[in-house]
Design a protein around this motif. Structure first.
Motif, PDB file in Angstrom:
ATOM      1  N   GLU A   1       3.926  -9.631  -4.665  1.00 45.88           N
ATOM      2  CA  GLU A   1       5.175 -10.407  -4.608  1.00 45.88           C
ATOM      3  C   GLU A   1       6.375  -9.491  -4.408  1.00 45.88           C
ATOM      4  OE1 GLU A   1       6.544 -13.771  -4.639  1.00 45.88           O
ATOM      5  OE2 GLU A   1       4.596 -13.625  -3.666  1.00 45.88           O
ATOM      6  N   VAL A   2       6.369  -8.342  -5.113  1.00 42.64           N
ATOM      7  CA  VAL A   2       7.483  -7.386  -4.962  1.00 42.64           C
ATOM      8  C   VAL A   2       7.506  -6.878  -3.522  1.00 42.64           C
ATOM      9  CG1 VAL A   2       8.348  -5.102  -5.650  1.00 42.64           C
ATOM     10  CG2 VAL A   2       7.557  -6.719  -7.393  1.00 42.64           C
ATOM     11  N   ALA A   3       6.307  -6.551  -3.003  1.00 43.82           N
ATOM     12  CA  ALA A   3       6.249  -6.046  -1.624  1.00 43.82           C
ATOM     13  C   ALA A   3       6.789  -7.096  -0.647  1.00 43.82           C
ATOM     14  CB  ALA A   3       4.816  -5.677  -1.264  1.00 43.82           C
ATOM     15  N   ARG A   4       6.471  -8.375  -0.880  1.00 45.86           N
ATOM     16  CA  ARG A   4       6.952  -9.438   0.022  1.00 45.86           C
ATOM     17  C   ARG A   4       8.481  -9.515  -0.014  1.00 45.86           C
ATOM     18  NH1 ARG A   4       8.626 -14.469  -0.279  1.00 45.86           N
ATOM     19  NH2 ARG A   4       8.166 -14.712  -2.492  1.00 45.86           N
ATOM     20  N   LYS A   5       9.017  -9.460  -1.237  1.00 48.15           N
ATOM     21  CA  LYS A   5      10.481  -9.555  -1.348  1.00 48.15           C
ATOM     22  C   LYS A   5      11.153  -8.334  -0.734  1.00 48.15           C
ATOM     23  CE  LYS A   5      10.436 -12.552  -5.356  1.00 48.15           C
ATOM     24  NZ  LYS A   5      10.146 -12.426  -6.785  1.00 48.15           N
ATOM     25  N   VAL A   6      10.587  -7.158  -1.011  1.00 46.82           N
ATOM     26  CA  VAL A   6      11.121  -5.912  -0.430  1.00 46.82           C
ATOM     27  C   VAL A   6      11.133  -6.043   1.090  1.00 46.82           C
ATOM     28  CG1 VAL A   6      10.486  -3.501   0.021  1.00 46.82           C
ATOM     29  CG2 VAL A   6      10.530  -4.369  -2.320  1.00 46.82           C
TER      30      VAL A   6
ATOM     31  N   PRO B   1       4.245  -3.003 -11.574  1.00 47.30           N
ATOM     32  CA  PRO B   1       3.042  -3.510 -12.246  1.00 47.30           C
ATOM     33  C   PRO B   1       2.086  -4.109 -11.216  1.00 47.30           C
ATOM     34  CG  PRO B   1       5.035  -4.658 -13.005  1.00 47.30           C
ATOM     35  CD  PRO B   1       5.465  -3.651 -12.012  1.00 47.30           C
ATOM     36  N   PRO B   2       0.780  -3.788 -11.285  1.00 46.59           N
ATOM     37  CA  PRO B   2      -0.157  -4.213 -10.240  1.00 46.59           C
ATOM     38  C   PRO B   2      -0.174  -5.723 -10.017  1.00 46.59           C
ATOM     39  CG  PRO B   2      -1.273  -2.962 -11.970  1.00 46.59           C
ATOM     40  CD  PRO B   2       0.157  -2.991 -12.335  1.00 46.59           C
ATOM     41  N   GLU B   3      -0.053  -6.508 -11.123  1.00 42.71           N
ATOM     42  CA  GLU B   3      -0.151  -7.968 -10.962  1.00 42.71           C
ATOM     43  C   GLU B   3       1.055  -8.542 -10.211  1.00 42.71           C
ATOM     44  OE1 GLU B   3       0.164  -6.263 -13.713  1.00 42.71           O
ATOM     45  OE2 GLU B   3       1.431  -7.241 -15.204  1.00 42.71           O
TER      46      GLU B   3
ATOM     47  N   GLY C   1      12.909  -4.776 -11.701  1.00 41.82           N
ATOM     48  CA  GLY C   1      12.124  -5.964 -12.047  1.00 41.82           C
ATOM     49  C   GLY C   1      11.773  -5.963 -13.523  1.00 41.82           C
ATOM     50  N   ILE C   2      11.082  -7.031 -13.938  1.00 40.20           N
ATOM     51  CA  ILE C   2      10.643  -7.163 -15.331  1.00 40.20           C
ATOM     52  C   ILE C   2       9.123  -7.249 -15.306  1.00 40.20           C
ATOM     53  CG2 ILE C   2      10.717  -8.685 -17.373  1.00 40.20           C
ATOM     54  CD1 ILE C   2      13.510  -7.827 -16.846  1.00 40.20           C
ATOM     55  N   LYS C   3       8.455  -6.471 -16.128  1.00 35.63           N
ATOM     56  CA  LYS C   3       6.980  -6.527 -16.153  1.00 35.63           C
ATOM     57  C   LYS C   3       6.541  -7.880 -16.710  1.00 35.63           C
ATOM     58  CE  LYS C   3       6.256  -1.639 -16.393  1.00 35.63           C
ATOM     59  NZ  LYS C   3       5.717  -0.466 -16.998  1.00 35.63           N
ATOM     60  N   PRO C   4       5.712  -8.619 -15.956  1.00 35.11           N
ATOM     61  CA  PRO C   4       5.361  -9.980 -16.398  1.00 35.11           C
ATOM     62  C   PRO C   4       4.646  -9.995 -17.750  1.00 35.11           C
ATOM     63  CG  PRO C   4       4.458  -9.531 -14.195  1.00 35.11           C
ATOM     64  CD  PRO C   4       5.065  -8.264 -14.690  1.00 35.11           C
TER      65      PRO C   4
ATOM     66  N   LYS D   1       0.840  -1.208   0.000  1.00 32.53           N
ATOM     67  CA  LYS D   1       0.000   0.000   0.000  1.00 32.53           C
ATOM     68  C   LYS D   1       0.873   1.257   0.000  1.00 32.53           C
ATOM     69  CE  LYS D   1      -3.438   2.142   3.018  1.00 32.53           C
ATOM     70  NZ  LYS D   1      -2.949   2.743   4.231  1.00 32.53           N
ATOM     71  N   LEU D   2       1.919   1.252   0.832  1.00 29.25           N
ATOM     72  CA  LEU D   2       2.786   2.438   0.907  1.00 29.25           C
ATOM     73  C   LEU D   2       3.466   2.702  -0.433  1.00 29.25           C
ATOM     74  CD1 LEU D   2       4.479   1.835   4.398  1.00 29.25           C
ATOM     75  CD2 LEU D   2       2.798   3.594   3.838  1.00 29.25           C
ATOM     76  N   MET D   3       3.915   1.611  -1.081  1.00 27.60           N
ATOM     77  CA  MET D   3       4.595   1.792  -2.368  1.00 27.60           C
ATOM     78  C   MET D   3       3.614   2.299  -3.422  1.00 27.60           C
ATOM     79  SD  MET D   3       7.230  -1.426  -2.374  1.00 27.60           S
ATOM     80  CE  MET D   3       8.084  -1.015  -3.882  1.00 27.60           C
ATOM     81  N   ARG D   4       2.386   1.786  -3.359  1.00 25.90           N
ATOM     82  CA  ARG D   4       1.365   2.207  -4.328  1.00 25.90           C
ATOM     83  C   ARG D   4       1.035   3.686  -4.110  1.00 25.90           C
ATOM     84  NH1 ARG D   4      -3.437  -1.173  -3.389  1.00 25.90           N
ATOM     85  NH2 ARG D   4      -2.349  -2.899  -4.358  1.00 25.90           N
TER      86      ARG D   4
END
Ligand SMILES: Nc1ncnc2c1ncn2[C@@H]1O[C@H](COP(=O)(O)OP(=O)(O)OP(=O)(O)O)[C@@H](O)[C@H]1O
Ligand SMILES: [Mg+2]
Length: 428
Positions: A232-237, A226-228, A268-271, A216-219
């Motif tokens: 996962e990015v937030a978890r890794k961060v 990318p929203p999808e 990252g790479i956009k899926p 949420k903070l990053m958004r």
């Protein structure tokens, strides 16, 4: 009679987020996998929808549905690449919610990952301190009926986390376990190996909430994720960069003064398109874990800080156990891994305890001086899988085999034998 079979017991700690599995006596689990199953919905639907007359096709579709499923990371990648696979998370907030998916999950754990014959191994599984006796019966039924295991022990995860200290010189079976995983967080007091059930406290904030808050903070900062992919990015961060600070206001200032030192970059790479992207990671590094200490920054439903919950838990335990409980507060679970988490917990809890002592002395006009209360939050290198490790240690002792429910007992008395849990008397 020597009950201990020659093969090591299988130890599986199924968590809401991750399953830790391996063999007793090992220091680390052989596999840590997300607790998720991907089932091929087209076969499942076919077996449901085909008419009764067409029993062979119905049977075949059923068999295919039973064979065509994946667990863990494989399940996640299957569901990403094909829409015919549906994901199911069998454990929610520490409790099994989907027994069909759970059975499939165990099946793959045993045959595809551990690659062992369940008939040859005793099993140690784990449960949350709030698991119902009915749920324990289901587990027993599946283990004895479907997998035909010769013996089963279902350990309470917090007790196992305490037992993780058994190999060190001082094993204390009295203490408070603060287990913060992915979907559940419990504060559990244990005295001489027995859980003080009436004093258990649950907290509705755990690892998944930290991930959601970071997302949420990053958004909100308008980061280019990318929203999808953003969860996962937030978890890794969170796992790579979050840390516990000692004071939020000071931490904001530090970041503002020296952004180059504190701001991290994510690439990252956009899926969907395969295009590269990058974004900054700023305040969420310390604001994520802060939700345990100042929960009101996350939401207004639950506002009691973790150190206050721990203090309340100990204060509600029998008076003669309290000093030993404050002395041995053990951390367990992936979400206690944030840098300096134990230091902050220790400091905040000590403050609460000291304030109470000062207030009570003031009430007595300083006539009686109380002994200072020792507060000790123990952090150790295997916090991430302390529950599994405690299970591995216990299941490699001879007492384990006498504490297990056996197949013969199951056949004689039925699943009700799993309602109660014998504690290893020899150990404590
Ligand atoms: N280094 C780390 N720093 C912070 N969090 C971490 C770290 N490593 C893992 N985590 C988080 O810990 C959680 C997983 O912990 P754990 O395996 O103890 O949970 P679980 O047993 O699956 O869940 P539960 O016990 O709640 O049912 C996840 O939210 C994960 O993102
Ligand atoms: Mg857990």
């Amino acid at each position: 009679m020597d009950l201990s079979p020659s093969r090591p017991a299988v130890v599986i700690d199924n968590g809401s987020g991750y399953t830790k599995m391996g063999f007793a006596g090992n220091v680390e689990p052989c596999f840590i996998l997300p607790t998720v199953v991907a089932v091929n919905e087209s076969f499942l639907n076919q077996s449901r929808n085909l008419s009764k007359g067409n029993w062979l096709a119905q049977h075949n579709a059923g068999v295919m549905a039973d064979l065509d499923f994946f667990i863990g990371d494989e399940a996640l990648s299957k569901s990403r690449s094909s829409s015919t696979y549906n994901l199911s998370y069998p454990i929610q907030h520490g409790q099994v919610e989907n027994w069909d998916a759970m059975e499939r999950y165990w099946q793959q754990c045993i045959f595809n990952y551990l690659r062992c014959d369940p008939e040859d191994h005793y099993f140690l599984l784990t449960e949350s301190p709030l698991t119902s006796p009915e749920s324990r019966e289901y587990t027993g039924e599946i283990m004895f009926e479907t997998f035909n295991v010769p013996g089963l022990y279902i350990g309470v995860n917090s007790v196992l986390a305490l037992a993780a200290g058994y190999t060190t010189s001082k094993c204390e079976m009295t203490g408070v376990v603060v287990d913060v995983g992915d979907g559940a967080a419990h504060v559990v007091p244990v005295a001489d190996g027995y859980v003080i059930g009436s004093s258990i406290k649950s907290i509705p904030i755990s690892g998944k909430d930290v991930t959601l808050f970071v997302q949420k903070l990053m958004r909100e900062r308008g980061e280019n994720v990318p929203p999808e992919d953003s969860f996962e990015v937030a978890r890794k961060v969170k796992e790579m960069y979050c840390y516990t600070c000692s004071d939020i206001v000071k931490e904001f200032n530090k970041h503002d003064k020296e952004p180059a030192k504190y701001i991290k970059h994510w690439r990252g790479i956009k899926p969907k398109t395969g295009a590269p992207y990058s974004c900054d990671i700023g305040y969420e590094r310390f604001l994520g874990p802060e939700i345990f200490f100042n929960p009101e920054i996350y939401g207004s439903d639950f506002t009691t800080p973790l150190p206050v919950v721990i203090d309340k838990c100990i204060q509600s335990a029998p008076i003669d156990t309290r000093r030993s409980l404050y002395k041995n507060i053990v951390l367990s679970g992936g979400s206690t891994m944030f840098k300096d988490f134990h230091k902050r917990l220790q400091r905040d809890l000590k403050k609460i305890v000291d304030t109470r002592v000062i207030l009570s002395e003031a009430r007595l006009n300083g006539e009686i001086r109380s002994q200072p209360v020792e507060v000790n939050v123990v952090s150790h290198p295997i916090q991430r899988f302390a529950v599994w490790f405690g299970g591995s240690v216990l299941a490699s002792t001879p007492e384990f085999f006498t504490a297990c429910h056996t197949k013969a007992e199951y056949e004689e008395h039925g699943a009700s034998i799993c309602r109660t849990n014998p504690v290893f008397k020899g150990m404590y």
